[in-house]
Design a protein around this motif. Structure first.
Motif, mmCIF file in Angstrom:
data_model
loop_
_atom_site.group_PDB
_atom_site.id
_atom_site.type_symbol
_atom_site.label_atom_id
_atom_site.label_comp_id
_atom_site.label_asym_id
_atom_site.label_seq_id
_atom_site.Cartn_x
_atom_site.Cartn_y
_atom_site.Cartn_z
ATOM 1 N N UNK A 68 0.691 -1.260 0.198
ATOM 2 C CA UNK A 68 0.192 0.162 -0.036
ATOM 3 C C UNK A 68 1.261 0.681 -0.044
ATOM 4 N N UNK A 69 2.024 1.465 1.191
ATOM 5 C CA UNK A 69 2.436 2.323 0.846
ATOM 6 C C UNK A 69 3.818 2.747 -0.214
ATOM 7 N N UNK A 70 4.107 1.892 -0.792
ATOM 8 C CA UNK A 70 4.730 1.774 -1.649
ATOM 9 C C UNK A 70 4.284 2.491 -3.361
ATOM 10 N N UNK A 71 3.485 1.471 -2.737
ATOM 11 C CA UNK A 71 2.610 2.322 -4.659
ATOM 12 C C UNK A 71 1.645 4.052 -4.292
ATOM 13 N N UNK A 72 1.434 4.515 -3.220
ATOM 14 C CA UNK A 72 1.261 5.480 -2.176
ATOM 15 C C UNK A 72 1.907 6.444 -2.682
ATOM 16 N N UNK A 73 3.575 6.146 -2.357
ATOM 17 C CA UNK A 73 4.656 7.112 -2.632
ATOM 18 C C UNK A 73 4.897 7.245 -4.018
ATOM 19 N N UNK A 74 5.207 6.086 -4.376
ATOM 20 C CA UNK A 74 5.619 6.365 -5.848
ATOM 21 C C UNK A 74 4.447 7.284 -6.665
ATOM 22 N N UNK A 75 2.984 7.246 -6.416
ATOM 23 C CA UNK A 75 2.178 8.043 -7.211
ATOM 24 C C UNK A 75 2.691 9.020 -6.467
ATOM 25 N N UNK A 76 3.145 9.581 -5.569
ATOM 26 C CA UNK A 76 3.009 10.629 -5.127
ATOM 27 C C UNK A 76 4.928 11.515 -6.171
ATOM 28 N N UNK A 77 5.071 10.619 -6.380
ATOM 29 C CA UNK A 77 6.739 10.978 -6.476
ATOM 30 C C UNK A 77 6.687 11.118 -8.268
ATOM 31 N N UNK A 78 5.775 9.955 -9.040
ATOM 32 C CA UNK A 78 5.594 10.548 -10.155
ATOM 33 C C UNK A 78 4.573 11.576 -10.989
ATOM 34 N N UNK A 79 3.239 11.479 -9.927
ATOM 35 C CA UNK A 79 3.106 12.954 -10.301
ATOM 36 C C UNK A 79 2.823 14.154 -9.601
ATOM 37 N N UNK A 80 3.582 14.742 -9.328
ATOM 38 C CA UNK A 80 3.531 15.805 -8.844
ATOM 39 C C UNK A 80 2.554 16.932 -9.049
ATOM 40 N N UNK A 81 1.775 17.000 -9.946
ATOM 41 C CA UNK A 81 0.518 17.639 -11.177
ATOM 42 C C UNK A 81 -0.458 16.878 -10.898
ATOM 43 N N UNK A 82 -0.824 16.035 -9.884
ATOM 44 C CA UNK A 82 -1.862 15.822 -9.673
ATOM 45 C C UNK A 82 -3.110 16.464 -10.235
ATOM 46 N N UNK A 88 -7.561 13.039 -4.817
ATOM 47 C CA UNK A 88 -8.385 12.929 -3.531
ATOM 48 C C UNK A 88 -8.570 11.430 -3.252
ATOM 49 N N UNK A 89 -8.196 10.736 -4.473
ATOM 50 C CA UNK A 89 -8.375 9.631 -4.310
ATOM 51 C C UNK A 89 -6.656 9.054 -3.474
ATOM 52 N N UNK A 90 -6.094 9.259 -4.524
ATOM 53 C CA UNK A 90 -4.420 9.130 -3.019
ATOM 54 C C UNK A 90 -4.781 9.471 -2.398
ATOM 55 N N UNK A 91 -5.545 10.310 -1.383
ATOM 56 C CA UNK A 91 -5.683 10.451 -0.225
ATOM 57 C C UNK A 91 -6.059 9.388 0.373
ATOM 58 N N UNK A 92 -7.476 9.315 0.164
ATOM 59 C CA UNK A 92 -8.436 7.957 0.810
ATOM 60 C C UNK A 92 -7.174 6.659 0.517
ATOM 61 N N UNK A 93 -6.920 6.941 -0.086
ATOM 62 C CA UNK A 93 -5.806 5.242 -0.018
ATOM 63 C C UNK A 93 -4.773 5.802 0.787
ATOM 64 N N UNK A 94 -3.898 6.773 1.298
ATOM 65 C CA UNK A 94 -3.668 7.146 2.164
ATOM 66 C C UNK A 94 -4.320 7.482 3.619
ATOM 67 N N UNK A 95 -5.444 7.139 3.522
ATOM 68 C CA UNK A 95 -5.590 7.168 5.358
ATOM 69 C C UNK A 95 -6.124 5.750 5.093
ATOM 70 N N UNK A 96 -6.665 5.240 4.393
ATOM 71 C CA UNK A 96 -6.827 3.512 4.439
ATOM 72 C C UNK A 96 -5.655 2.620 4.473
ATOM 73 N N UNK A 97 -4.348 3.658 4.421
ATOM 74 C CA UNK A 97 -2.957 2.560 4.595
ATOM 75 C C UNK A 97 -2.872 2.506 6.172
#
Length: 150
Positions: A68-82, A88-97
């Motif tokens: 979970x956390x590895x995927x979230x961090x990768x998405x955060x790094x690879x898409x700074x201009x999301x 919102x989706x990524x934040x929900x994933x982070x909260x769930x993790x």
């Protein structure tokens, strides 16, 4: 004196960090087991009951970190201009993790209540924090010494 010797042996045992990743993880795990066992002064009966519960907790949290956390961090790094909706989706994933990690800790403490005293559960938290601090210090020292050799 016994604790001092154990700490010295603990730090010296990390001198072979340069070897493979899996061997390193196994060494760290063995050192963590020894450190926690000593810090908690587990009786043989307590240790027999404690380690399966603790290992189950470690497996759960490692899975959350590695998946979970590895995927979230990768998405955060690879898409700074999301977009806001992606954020919102990524934040929900982070909260769930984070919630999974928190629930695993609560379950651990609850499960351990029937095995060891509350005082030893508190000492466990302190031992984990101390072990992680020493491990990070040792890694930092190794990085610094490698940088000086290059």
């Amino acid at each position: 004196m016994k604790k001092f010797i154990a700490i010295v042996l603990f730090l010296l045992s990390f001198s072979s960090f340069a070897q493979g990743g899996e061997k390193l993880r196994e060494r760290i795990k063995a050192q963590k087991i020894a450190f926690i066992t000593e810090q908690l002064s587990l009786t043989p009966d307590e240790a027999t009951k404690f380690w399966p519960v603790y290992n189950q907790f470690e497996t759960k949290t490692e899975k959350v970190r590695n998946e979970d956390m590895r995927n979230i961090k990768m998405k955060m790094r690879n898409n700074p201009d999301m977009s806001d909706s992606e954020a919102d989706i990524l934040l929900q994933d982070l909260i769930a993790a984070e919630d999974k990690m928190h629930r695993a800790k609560i379950d651990l403490m609850s499960d351990l209540k029937g095995i060891i005293s509350s005082k030893k559960i508190i000492r466990l938290k302190r031992a984990e924090d101390e072990f992680n601090r020493k491990l990070l210090e040792r890694l930092k020292e190794m990085r610094n010494s490698r940088g000086k050799r290059d």
